[in-house]
Design an enzyme around this catalytic site. Structure first.
Site, PDB file in Angstrom:
ATOM      1  N   HIS A   5       0.812  -1.224   0.000  1.00  0.00           N
ATOM      2  CA  HIS A   5       0.000   0.000   0.000  1.00  0.00           C
ATOM      3  C   HIS A   5       0.838   1.264   0.000  1.00  0.00           C
ATOM      4  O   HIS A   5       0.345   2.332  -0.346  1.00  0.00           O
ATOM      5  CB  HIS A   5      -0.958   0.013   1.201  1.00  0.00           C
ATOM      6  N   GLY A   6       2.063   1.170   0.378  1.00  0.00           N
ATOM      7  CA  GLY A   6       2.907   2.361   0.358  1.00  0.00           C
ATOM      8  C   GLY A   6       4.221   2.104   1.048  1.00  0.00           C
ATOM      9  O   GLY A   6       4.308   1.261   1.949  1.00  0.00           O
TER      10      GLY A   6
END
Lengths: 373, 476
Positions: free
Chosen positions: B324-325
């Site tokens: 997600h990041g």
């Protein structure tokens, strides 16, 4: 309308058979284009409604005050007022600038002190930068406007667009002229396309304001703003001392800090270019332009935003433009006593009620003389 | 380009209008061209990356399919996996790794801070198309799916514009068979597709973008607020991210369906889940099933005892968070959910699990939602430290600072909470309707009524839209 995820109906495609491109186009027309057309018709109908004089006037009379609304609504409100006054027409003197102008100039007092009976419109808009003079040109340089007084701040001549105002205060043609778009960056084109839509449709440009007013109308709280300033005139400047202690400078990537640095940087910026072009436009249309700094307190030079900024550099650039374009320039020295009086300011940018009265009176005398020249 | 940009409308109409004129092969070529234009409007150079990635994986899989020995097949599969993972790591995690190294060096007293400011621009949607490409290679290697008939089919599978930049993460086995059978603009599909697109647009532009204003105010200026405001911001962010991402998915699925391609479901009433494990069967389904099939199960899953299953769960969620990041708060968010999923699994057959099952469904939904909302703080905060401070403040209501800043959250009156209540009501109504397997409301209406509803929905979307924000999942 349910916001759900119903399973696709008829996922086997029963009941529908492809009958060639004509049938497909009819489907496209009936099921996709028709609803979109209906949306467009509704948008245009509201647009027409907003364009009618009656609706325009009702909205203008009931614009909300500064407190209790979002920054977006505030910016849209100021823009609505600007356009409303431009539509109304009539001879006038227009005073333009940032929120320092909104809170620093009393138009009724200015009109009275000048004694000419000419209405003065305070068209200050929060965070307004000099390049926006061009974007708002058609609303500022109306046929009967006699004089435009542009009162600039130390940050006014930024070399970039104001991030919080571009959706409301925008003009595509001038924007392209001021800053050549990066042809290799299609994202910029997509952004410009969105802003073009806002520029041409009031229903998009003022959607936050319209929602705010609709909410107030529905809740029975629709009422005119209590006073034209952002701050209640009863609010007194803070009593605490403003020590000349160096605050930490704001980060350079903050647009306002960058705007201060651009303006005093000595280089050509969008702001200076736009001011020159605006003065030329005004001259062509026979409108007088008066340029002057709006008082900014001396103590602000120790603050985070304008720390290390040489205001004289900005003044000198503006003076040169005024000379070149045939505008009148009122130097900062004429207001230096106001700038040195801490107690006249509510904060680093805005004059309080007493400061407003003093400054407006001073300005009236100077503008009167300049207009006679 | 993003779906909410004003130019997407003429783009989509042009694509839809031209498709019926084209034969099957030309249709595929045209859709690839349109998808590349769509992607290139973000940054033209990224098209080369997309094309290169597609060519490489298509070529490697063709080679793999032609090999008879298992060793040769495995070697080619490993090459493809390594190249894809390297690509993702370079663009997405190199900066994170270098900045982390820079921070460690700085902690050790080095004055050199150049590593901290190093950056690379992340190509849009890389996490999605790399995962799609990876799943294709692995599926063909495991003979779960046939390789693409030709490069065009594969290129369309990877680049198909509705799912290209933010999913859902499609599988080749589902997508490729549809390419040859694609029939654009069938009336039933267009009716469903248009409804889904407009509802998706409304969710994104009206609900998500308006909720963003409240959530952003608190998350960006968190120092001025206390625990109560953090709860409200987390709640608004929960609605924002759901409507943002599921709105994007709706537009993608609706658009694809009008073109004649079915994309998989990505959300199934996630906020009505009755446990965190249940939540992950309903939230971003295409990612959670991908992680299950290509990470959790290959790592042993639950087949080799509880300890191994726990390790596999934690590793999967660690990587899921990182997907997600590139940030420690995303890792913490992944581990938080991994921990809850693992705990749920362990406790399911114990007394605690049985006690959980006995409490009313509404309470189970409420507690699960609270756990998810707390997780969103980890997800949305800028740093792990900020998230930790916020969560601590949320759970210490006796402190005087708990109520700080609450009045500025509600400075715009009662509209935001009212807005959330209306949304929750609509959500539950739609859920109950879906439970009854009722047909979509608009499809069952007479044409004129449907036209009016769609027109009004579009109009409401225009009039009530919040300030335009990029889709949250574009950053992944």
């Amino acid at each position: 309308m349910a916001l759900g995820h119903g399973a696709p109906p008829d996922s086997e495609g029963k009941g529908a058979s492809p009958k060639g491109p004509v049938w497909a186009w009819l489907t496209l027309l009936a099921e996709v284009c028709a609803p979109l057309m209906l949306t467009l018709v509704l948008v245009l109908a509201v647009e027409a409604l907003l364009g009618s004089d009656d609706v325009d006037t009702v909205i203008d009379r009931n614009l909300p005050g500064y407190s209790g609304i979002s920054g977006r609504v505030h910016v849209e409100k100021q823009m609505w007022r600007l356009e409303h006054l431009a539509r109304a027409g009539g001879p006038r003197i227009a005073v333009v600038g940032s929120s320092s102008v909104v809170n620093g100039v009393d138009p009724a007092l200015l009109s009275r002190r000048m004694g000419e009976g000419l209405p003065v419109h305070n068209l200050g808009m929060t965070g307004m930068l000099a390049y926006e003079l061009l974007f708002l040109e058609s609303s500022l340089l109306t046929p009967e406007t006699r004089t435009v007084i542009y009162l600039y701040n130390g940050f006014s001549f930024a070399n970039g667009f104001h991030p919080d105002a571009v959706d409301v205060r925008w003009d595509l043609a001038w924007a392209l002229r001021l800053r050549k778009p990066d042809l290799g960056d299609p994202h910029e084109w997509l952004t410009y396309a969105d802003r073009w839509a806002s520029q041409h449709f009031r229903v998009l440009r003022f959607k936050n304001l319209l929602r705010e007013l609709a909410g107030r109308w529905l809740s029975g709280t629709l009422a005119p703003e209590p006073y034209p300033w952002d701050y209640d005139p009863a609010v007194r400047p803070p009593q605490e001392l403003r020590p000349r202690l160096q605050a930490a400078p704001q980060p350079r990537d903050s647009w306002l800090r960058r705007a201060f640095l651009d303006s005093a940087g000595g280089g050509e910026t969008m702001g200076y270019l736009a001011l020159r072009l605006f003065c030329e436009q005004a001259r062509v249309r026979g409108v007088h332009v008066i340029l002057a700094p709006i008082p900014e307190p001396v103590f602000a030079l120790w603050g985070g935003w304008s720390q290390g900024i040489d205001r004289a550099v900005v003044d000198e650039r503006v003076r040169a433009i005024a000379e070149y374009a045939g505008a009148v320039f009122l130097p900062r020295e004429l207001f230096s006593d106001i700038e040195a009086a801490d107690g006249l300011f509510l904060d680093e940018m805005h004059l309080g009620a007493e400061g407003r009265e003093l400054y407006t009176g001073r300005l009236a005398g100077l503008v009167g003389k300049a207009d006679l020249q | 380009m993003i779906f909410t940009n004003v130019l997407f409308l003429p783009f989509a109409l042009f694509v839809l209008a031209l498709l019926p004129l084209l034969g099957p092969r030309a249709r595929v070529a045209f859709l690839i061209a349109a998808s590349y234009v769509f992607y290139g409007l973000g940054r033209p150079a990224w098209v080369l990356l997309l094309l290169g990635c597609s060519m490489l994986d298509y070529g490697l899989v063709r080679l793999m399919h032609g090999r008879k020995t298992q060793a040769a097949r495995r070697a080619l599969m490993v090459v493809s996996v390594v190249v894809n993972i390297s690509l993702l790591c370079f663009f997405k995690y190199a900066v994170f790794a270098i900045q982390t190294a820079g921070a460690v060096v700085a902690l050790l007293g080095s004055p050199d801070t150049s590593l901290l400011t190093w950056s690379i621009e992340l190509p849009l949607g890389i996490s999605f198309f790399v995962f799609e490409s990876l799943s294709y290679t692995v599926d063909v290697y495991l003979r779960r799916t046939e390789p693409a008939r030709n490069f065009a089919d594969f290129a369309l599978f990877i680049s198909f514009f509705p799912h290209l930049v933010a999913g859902p993460i499609v599988r080749a086995g589902n997508f490729l068979p549809q390419v040859s059978a694609m029939q654009p603009l069938r009336r039933d599909k267009v009716v469903w597709g248009m409804q889904t697109v407009l509802v998706g647009y409304f969710k994104k532009a009206v609900v998500a973008d308006n909720c963003a204003a409240v959530a952003d105010q608190v998350f960006t200026g968190y120092g001025m607020f206390g625990g109560a405001a953090y709860w409200i911001a987390a709640l608004f962010f929960a609605v924002q991210i759901y409507c943002d991402f599921s709105g994007y998915t709706d537009i993608a699925r609706g658009m694809a369906r009008m073109i004649g391609i079915e994309l998989c479901e990505n959300f199934r009433w996630p906020y009505l889940s009755q446990g965190v494990r249940d939540f992950w069967r309903r939230w971003h389904i295409s990612l959670s099933s991908w992680l299950r099939d290509y990470l959790y199960i290959p790592m042993g899953g639950s087949r080799h005892g509880a300890r191994r299953a726990l390790m596999a769960t934690i590793a999967t969620w660690f990587l899921g968070g990182l997907w997600h990041g590139a940030g420690w708060h995303f890792v913490a968010w992944g581990l938080y959910h991994g921990g809850l999923v693992a705990a749920g699994g362990r406790l399911a057959k114990t007394g605690a699990g049985r006690a959980w099952d006995r409490i009313p469904a509404v309470a189970r939904i409420f507690f699960t939602f609270l756990l998810v909302v707390v997780g969103w703080v980890l997800f949305r905060a800028d740093t792990l430290g900020t998230a930790a401070r916020m969560i601590f403040a949320m759970f210490t209501p006796w402190r005087a600072s708990f109520w700080r800043g609450l009045e500025s959250v509600f400075q715009f009156g009662a509209y935001p909470p009212l807005f959330l209540l209306v949304l929750a009501g609509l959500h539950i109504m739609a859920y109950r309707r879906a439970q009854r397997q009722a047909p979509p409301i608009l499809a069952a209406m007479p044409y004129i009524a449907r036209l009016c509803c769609l027109g009004l929905l579009g109009f409401a979307g225009v009039l009530l839209a919040g300030r335009s924000q990029s889709f949250i999942y574009f950053q992944f």
